[in-house]
Structure formats: structure tokens, C-alpha cells
Design a protein around this motif. Structure first.
Motif, PDB file in Angstrom:
ATOM      1  N   ILE A 142      58.021  52.538 -15.093  1.00 48.96           N
ATOM      2  CA  ILE A 142      56.896  52.720 -14.167  1.00 48.96           C
ATOM      3  C   ILE A 142      55.554  52.560 -14.882  1.00 48.96           C
ATOM      4  O   ILE A 142      54.640  51.912 -14.386  1.00 48.96           O
ATOM      5  N   THR A 143      55.450  53.147 -16.088  1.00 49.97           N
ATOM      6  CA  THR A 143      54.145  53.210 -16.761  1.00 49.97           C
ATOM      7  C   THR A 143      53.989  52.187 -17.883  1.00 49.97           C
ATOM      8  O   THR A 143      52.868  51.923 -18.324  1.00 49.97           O
ATOM      9  N   GLY A 144      55.121  51.655 -18.367  1.00 55.62           N
ATOM     10  CA  GLY A 144      55.048  50.768 -19.533  1.00 55.62           C
ATOM     11  C   GLY A 144      54.842  51.533 -20.828  1.00 55.62           C
ATOM     12  O   GLY A 144      54.592  50.960 -21.887  1.00 55.62           O
ATOM     13  N   LYS A 145      54.950  52.874 -20.770  1.00 51.24           N
ATOM     14  CA  LYS A 145      54.720  53.703 -21.959  1.00 51.24           C
ATOM     15  C   LYS A 145      55.979  54.499 -22.299  1.00 51.24           C
ATOM     16  O   LYS A 145      56.810  54.747 -21.435  1.00 51.24           O
ATOM     17  N   VAL A 146      56.071  54.912 -23.558  1.00 49.06           N
ATOM     18  CA  VAL A 146      57.139  55.836 -23.956  1.00 49.06           C
ATOM     19  C   VAL A 146      56.672  57.249 -23.620  1.00 49.06           C
ATOM     20  O   VAL A 146      55.511  57.596 -23.864  1.00 49.06           O
ATOM     21  N   LEU A 147      57.551  58.064 -23.066  1.00 49.07           N
ATOM     22  CA  LEU A 147      57.171  59.418 -22.655  1.00 49.07           C
ATOM     23  C   LEU A 147      56.817  60.270 -23.869  1.00 49.07           C
ATOM     24  O   LEU A 147      57.592  60.379 -24.819  1.00 49.07           O
ATOM     25  N   ASP A 148      55.627  60.866 -23.828  1.00 55.37           N
ATOM     26  CA  ASP A 148      55.160  61.759 -24.886  1.00 55.37           C
ATOM     27  C   ASP A 148      55.162  63.184 -24.340  1.00 55.37           C
ATOM     28  O   ASP A 148      54.332  63.544 -23.512  1.00 55.37           O
ATOM     29  N   LEU A 149      56.103  63.994 -24.813  1.00 56.16           N
ATOM     30  CA  LEU A 149      56.228  65.355 -24.285  1.00 56.16           C
ATOM     31  C   LEU A 149      55.377  66.357 -25.067  1.00 56.16           C
ATOM     32  O   LEU A 149      55.527  67.559 -24.905  1.00 56.16           O
TER      33      LEU A 149
END
Length: 409
Positions: free
Chosen positions: A389-396
Motif C-alpha cells: 500500500i505504502t511502498g515502505k517497510v513497516l517501522d514499528l
């Protein structure tokens, strides 16, 4: 509905609510709609009257079961204590004396293994050596391999044995680290009032960051332009415009395919599962090989201690990937472990995965929930969808203190 949203999310299942929360925190403008008048979709928690309506139509639940409102029965719940460390291996009744020693050595190897420290690899390249080859080096028996692979590493079938051992080792390390994190002697945590609380928690997070919610919206029809790209969602004659649509398979049935079926039994009892030290909650994984099946069976129990049933009542779930059309017979090995059951409700549901090209149609569809009683596959699907969806890796590591501060005002 004249304004345009970055994302419209359809369905308030756990996956959709997590994504709604994450995308809102990211600064995207989110509209979240559901045809139901409750949160949770397939992963909701039902009271007793709702449960009976779902399974038994007009029939009323028996009075002996207690007050309806005191039940929160999970629609998607995710017998020995499984040893997870070298110390526990030495005490476990699951193994004989010599096997305990072999298992202890194996657990020490797993605990000491460090990607960045070649000395801890004992000369093995775990990207090449298979799990089967690694285990055979320690001479472990089949029953031990069963509980290590299925109850600790949480593999749902035996195919992992012929894959590189690194993934298997990392799963075992995650289990041990989770066990160390929580002081209750278990790597699992469970929310009071049922798993239906989880979608609502993420929905609140989304709302704090500006997400808009609309429940009880009939139909929720996704609109497409001439190129087949999603442009909005129509309900009750009004269309909300958007750039992307996120939903569960039920909202776009022509963009998914059936990949299997889950069989499930929901059981109400007045006692804990026998041989579990009178535990108020327990997860039992029955490995495929011991049942002569192609995949594992999962048994989960919770009770009034978790605010999901009236005092003295326990709720157990038995679930498995359906391999026949007869859930009663298929789930019998799990149900037989429960002892006397007051009421039992059987159910099967189809599992779907998306077949669409999200780059072409801007639709991001979650996979159906599988029979596992832990959330590993759910979380993996959410993380993959977030990246699409975002083109980004999730940063928690995002600071959510702003959200908690706002919710306390």
C-alpha cells in the motif's frame, strides 16, 4: 461525501483495523466502512445470543449457560507445557532421560546461535543445511521433533524439515525470547473481553490520528474507472472517492480465489481442559503426523478469568484446515481431549487469497484467516499489505505516545 480519501478500508476485521491504524499514523487520510454494525468482521467476539443466532438461527441458548452479555466468544481464536529452554528440557515429562540430554544440547545450540558470530554456527551454514539435517546431528526422536517444529517453531506442517534451517532456528529463538519477555511462564498474551477487543484498539488508534469510521453501511460497492482502477466506494447512493481500497475477500469476491476450508468447533464447558493443571487458558497443538493428517490441529481454551464467559464457564475452540466435508468426525481428536462438553457448535468457512494485480486496480485484499490459534500468519499478511500500500517497510519504532496522550484526554 465530496472529499477524497487516500485509502478507504472495507471491513473491520483485525487485519483491516491494524492497517487502518498504521496508515492513519502514517498521515494518510483514511475512511473505514463496514456493512456490519459491530467491529471485528470475521475476527469479532460474539455474546451468547449473537453466537446462537450465527449457528442455530432462531433457537434460543439454554438458560443454564448463564447471562448472554457475559460471553465474548471469539470467531477467529487465534496439553503438556512445551519445554522451550535447556533448563525446561531437563524437567519435561515429554521425554525420557537420554532424549532430555540430547534436547538440552540442541536448545543450547539454538540459544547460542548468532548470525554475526561464526563460532556459534559450529561449522554449519544454516542457509544451506536443512532443518532435518540439523536435527539429525542431535539425534532427536520423532516425537521431540514434532513438538519442537510445531509447538515452538509454529510450523503448521512438516515441509519446513526440507528447507534451510535458519528460518526454523529463528522461529525457536523468537519463542524463547517471547517466553522471557512475559513473566507468566508463557510466550502468549490474550486480551480481556476476547480478541474482538484487538480490532477496536487499532480502530481507536486510527480515529486518534484522524481516521473516519462508518459502520452499518449496506453493500459498500467498490467503483472502478475505465482502466479498472478503484476510484471510490458507494453505499446508500453516496460515493466516497479514494486513491486505494483495502478490504477483506468478501468485499471483492471476483478478485479472490478459494484455497481451502477451515473446520471449527466452539465448545462451552464447566471445567478446564483435563491434564492442563486446571489452567484457565491453554493452547494445544496436535501435530499432523500424530493424527495422520496433512496439517496440524489447534485447540485453544479460555475462561471466565479472561472475561469471555460467566463464572465457572470455559470456552474451547478446535480448528483445523478441513481435509473432509465432515467437521464432526475430522475434529474429534481435538474435541475428545476436552472432557464433558455442555454445548458444541460446528462451523466451516472457506479460505480465500487475492488474485488481483494491486498495481493495476489499486485494490489491496487481505487473505482469509487460517486455522492457527496464534497470530503469526495474520501479522505477516498485514506487514506485506502495508508495504504494498505504502511502498515502505513497516517501522514499528514510531512514537505512539501522542496517540495514548490524546486518548486519555
Amino acid at each position: 461525501m465530496d472529499e477524497e480519501y487516500d485509502v478507504i478500508v472495507l471491513g473491520t476485521g483485525l487485519k483491516e483495523c491494524i492497517l487502518s491504524g498504521l496508515l492513519s499514523v502514517d498521515g494518510l487520510k483514511v475512511l473505514h466502512m463496514d456493512r456490519n454494525d459491530y467491529y471485528g468482521g470475521e475476527s469479532t467476539s460474539l455474546n451468547l445470543v449473537q453466537l446462537w443466532k450465527h449457528f442455530r438461527g432462531d433457537e434460543k441458548p439454554p438458560e443454564k449457560l448463564g447471562a448472554s452479555r457475559e460471553y465474548n466468544v471469539d470467531m477467529m481464536p487465534k496439553v503438556h507445557k512445551v519445554p522451550a529452554t535447556d533448563v525446561e528440557a531437563l524437567k519435561s515429562p515429554l521425554m525420557g532421560l537420554f532424549e532430555k540430554r540430547r534436547a538440552r544440547k540442541f536448545f543450547i545450540y539454538v540459544q547460542d546461535y548468532d548470525d554475526n558470530d561464526p563460532k556459534s554456527h559450529e561449522g554449519l551454514d544454516l542457509n544451506k543445511v536443512t532443518a532435518r539435517e540439523l536435527i539429525s546431528k542431535y539425534g532427536l526422536e520423532d516425537d521431540t521433533i514434532d513438538f519442537i517444529g510445531h509447538a515452538l517453531a509454529l510450523h503448521s506442517n512438516d515441509s519446513y524439515l526440507d528447507q534451510p534451517a535458519l528460518g526454523f532456528i529463528k522461529r525457536m529463538k523468537l519463542y524463547a525470547e517471547s517466553l522471557a519477555r512475559f513473566q507468566g511462564g508463557s510466550p502468549y498474551i490474550y486480551p480481556l473481553y476476547g480478541l474482538g477487543e484487538l480490532p477496536q484498539a487499532f480502530a481507536r488508534l486510527s480515529a486518534v490520528y484522524g481516521g473516519t469510521y462508518m459502520l452499518h453501511k449496506p453493500e459498500c460497492k467498490v467503483e472502478f474507472d475505465a482502466d479498472g482502477k478503484a476510484t471510490g466506494v458507494t453505499s446508500e447512493g453516496e460515493t466516497a472517492k479514494c486513491k486505494k481500497v483495502v478490504c477483506d475477500p468478501s468485499y471483492l469476491p471476483d478478485k479472490v480465489k478459494k484455497v481451502g476450508k477451515v473446520a471449527r468447533a466452539i465448545c462451552i464447558m464447566s471445567h478446564p481442559i483435563p491434564d492442563t493443571n486446571n489452567s484457565h487458558s491453554a493452547q494445544v497443538i496436535l501435530p499432523q503426523k500424530q493424527l495422520g493428517r496433512k496439517s496440524d490441529m489447534y485447540l485453544f481454551c479460555c475462561s471466565y478469568a479472561h472475561n469471555v464467559a460467566p463464572k465457572g464457564k470455559y470456552i474451547a475452540f478446535v480448528s483445523a484446515e478441513a481435509e473432509t466435508d465432515n467437521p464432526e468426525v475430522e475434529l474429534k481428536p481435538g474435541v475428545d481431549l476436552l472432557g464433558p462438553v455442555e454445548e458444541i457448535l460446528y462451523d466451516t468457512y472457506d479460505r480465500y487469497v487475492p488474485t488481483n494485480d494491486h498495481a493495476a486496480d489499486s485494490c489491496f485484499i487481505s487473505a482469509s484467516y487460517d486455522p492457527t490459534t496464534h497470530f503469526e500468519t495474520t501479522v505477516n499478511d498485514v506487514i506485506e499489505m502495508y508495504t504494498k500500500i505504502t511502498g515502505k517497510v513497516l517501522d514499528l519504532s514510531v512514537d505512539l505516545s501522542a496517540a495514548s496522550a490524546a486518548s486519555e484526554e
